[in-house]
Design a protein around this motif. Structure first.
Motif, PDB file in Angstrom:
ATOM      1  N   UNK A   1       7.558   9.771  -0.028  1.00  0.00           N
ATOM      2  CA  UNK A   1       6.111   9.623   0.118  1.00  0.00           C
ATOM      3  C   UNK A   1       5.601  10.254   1.413  1.00  0.00           C
ATOM      4  N   UNK A   2       4.376  10.753   1.320  1.00  0.00           N
ATOM      5  CA  UNK A   2       3.723  11.340   2.486  1.00  0.00           C
ATOM      6  C   UNK A   2       3.225  10.198   3.348  1.00  0.00           C
ATOM      7  N   UNK A   3       3.838  10.060   4.526  1.00  0.00           N
ATOM      8  CA  UNK A   3       3.489   8.956   5.409  1.00  0.00           C
ATOM      9  C   UNK A   3       2.366   9.386   6.346  1.00  0.00           C
ATOM     10  N   UNK A   4       1.244   8.659   6.353  1.00  0.00           N
ATOM     11  CA  UNK A   4       0.103   9.069   7.182  1.00  0.00           C
ATOM     12  C   UNK A   4       0.369   9.041   8.686  1.00  0.00           C
ATOM     13  N   UNK A   5       1.285   8.207   9.155  1.00  0.00           N
ATOM     14  CA  UNK A   5       1.595   8.168  10.586  1.00  0.00           C
ATOM     15  C   UNK A   5       2.400   9.397  11.005  1.00  0.00           C
TER      16      UNK A   5
ATOM     17  N   UNK B   1       5.362   1.113   8.434  1.00  0.00           N
ATOM     18  CA  UNK B   1       6.478   1.810   9.064  1.00  0.00           C
ATOM     19  C   UNK B   1       7.792   1.351   8.428  1.00  0.00           C
ATOM     20  N   UNK B   2       8.688   2.304   8.140  1.00  0.00           N
ATOM     21  CA  UNK B   2       9.994   1.892   7.619  1.00  0.00           C
ATOM     22  C   UNK B   2      10.690   0.977   8.629  1.00  0.00           C
TER      23      UNK B   2
ATOM     24  N   UNK C   1       8.833  -5.589  17.882  1.00  0.00           N
ATOM     25  CA  UNK C   1       7.475  -6.107  17.625  1.00  0.00           C
ATOM     26  C   UNK C   1       6.410  -5.202  18.235  1.00  0.00           C
ATOM     27  N   UNK C   2       6.566  -4.817  19.496  1.00  0.00           N
ATOM     28  CA  UNK C   2       5.540  -4.018  20.153  1.00  0.00           C
ATOM     29  C   UNK C   2       5.630  -2.541  19.804  1.00  0.00           C
ATOM     30  N   UNK C   3       6.775  -2.108  19.312  1.00  0.00           N
ATOM     31  CA  UNK C   3       6.887  -0.727  18.855  1.00  0.00           C
ATOM     32  C   UNK C   3       6.083  -0.502  17.575  1.00  0.00           C
ATOM     33  N   UNK C   4       5.814  -1.569  16.834  1.00  0.00           N
ATOM     34  CA  UNK C   4       4.969  -1.452  15.638  1.00  0.00           C
ATOM     35  C   UNK C   4       3.567  -0.950  16.004  1.00  0.00           C
ATOM     36  N   UNK C   5       3.159  -1.194  17.236  1.00  0.00           N
ATOM     37  CA  UNK C   5       1.875  -0.682  17.719  1.00  0.00           C
ATOM     38  C   UNK C   5       2.026   0.650  18.442  1.00  0.00           C
ATOM     39  N   UNK C   6       3.154   0.848  19.099  1.00  0.00           N
ATOM     40  CA  UNK C   6       3.355   2.085  19.864  1.00  0.00           C
ATOM     41  C   UNK C   6       3.562   3.305  18.964  1.00  0.00           C
ATOM     42  N   UNK C   7       4.385   3.185  17.932  1.00  0.00           N
ATOM     43  CA  UNK C   7       4.710   4.341  17.087  1.00  0.00           C
ATOM     44  C   UNK C   7       3.476   4.943  16.414  1.00  0.00           C
ATOM     45  N   UNK C   8       2.604   4.158  15.798  1.00  0.00           N
ATOM     46  CA  UNK C   8       1.444   4.753  15.116  1.00  0.00           C
ATOM     47  C   UNK C   8       0.430   5.420  16.045  1.00  0.00           C
TER      48      UNK C   8
ATOM     49  N   UNK D   1       1.511  -1.709  27.283  1.00  0.00           N
ATOM     50  CA  UNK D   1       1.627  -0.262  27.054  1.00  0.00           C
ATOM     51  C   UNK D   1       0.991   0.109  25.717  1.00  0.00           C
ATOM     52  N   UNK D   2       1.231  -0.695  24.689  1.00  0.00           N
ATOM     53  CA  UNK D   2       0.635  -0.437  23.372  1.00  0.00           C
ATOM     54  C   UNK D   2      -0.884  -0.519  23.445  1.00  0.00           C
ATOM     55  N   UNK D   3      -1.393  -1.477  24.189  1.00  0.00           N
ATOM     56  CA  UNK D   3      -2.850  -1.618  24.335  1.00  0.00           C
ATOM     57  C   UNK D   3      -3.437  -0.476  25.149  1.00  0.00           C
TER      58      UNK D   3
END
Length: 158
Positions: free
Chosen positions: A30-34, A68-69, A126-133, A153-155
């Protein structure tokens, strides 16, 4: 007659291969938008989430599947978690206590976080879920520094 590539049936961001035909699980690339590329992930967690995304699309408007996978494995007292998708990377950043068995490894490509592997480090996942996108370059020294609050950092990257 369905389009093939990336090891599976090519589907768009809404998991559609052709009008009225949707694919999920191991067969779907699948084409992942992120990540802005096709991903094929062979893990039951991804298949389940994709199936949950397809169900509502059969009766209403389709939405992009942007989760995210993520997968994990418990090996006795070691909990491994992997978030993201890094088929290639040009840099790794280690964070945490390797000797103590609580650490994470970030996989970056062109300064962007593609994935993170965590060993007994759920907070980093947990916080990488916000950082990666965010898809913005990250200072590697800041990322490696355990004094850096990844939540902040994510914020700040928003």
């Amino acid at each position: 007659g369905l389009p093939l590539g990336s090891g599976g049936v090519l589907v768009d961001a809404a998991l559609e291969a052709a009008p009225g035909i949707r694919c999920a699980g191991d067969i779907a690339a699948h084409f992942h938008p992120t990540f802005r590329r096709h991903l094929r992930v062979e893990h039951w967690q991804v298949a389940r989430k994709q199936g949950q995304s397809i169900g509502p699309a059969l009766v209403g408007p389709a939405r992009p599947y942007a989760e995210l996978p993520w997968f994990w494995s418990d090996q006795y007292d070691v909990k491994l978690e992997y978030l993201g998708h890094a088929p290639s990377f040009d840099r790794t950043v280690w964070r945490g206590d390797r000797e103590g068995g609580t650490f994470s490894v970030f996989y970056l490509e062109d300064g962007l976080i593609e994935a993170v592997l965590a060993v007994n480090d759920r907070r980093t996942i947990r916080w990488s879920r916000s950082l990666i996108p965010r898809r913005r370059p990250v200072d590697t020294a800041t990322l490696a520094d355990t004094a850096t609050d990844l939540r902040e950092l994510a914020r700040s990257e928003a």
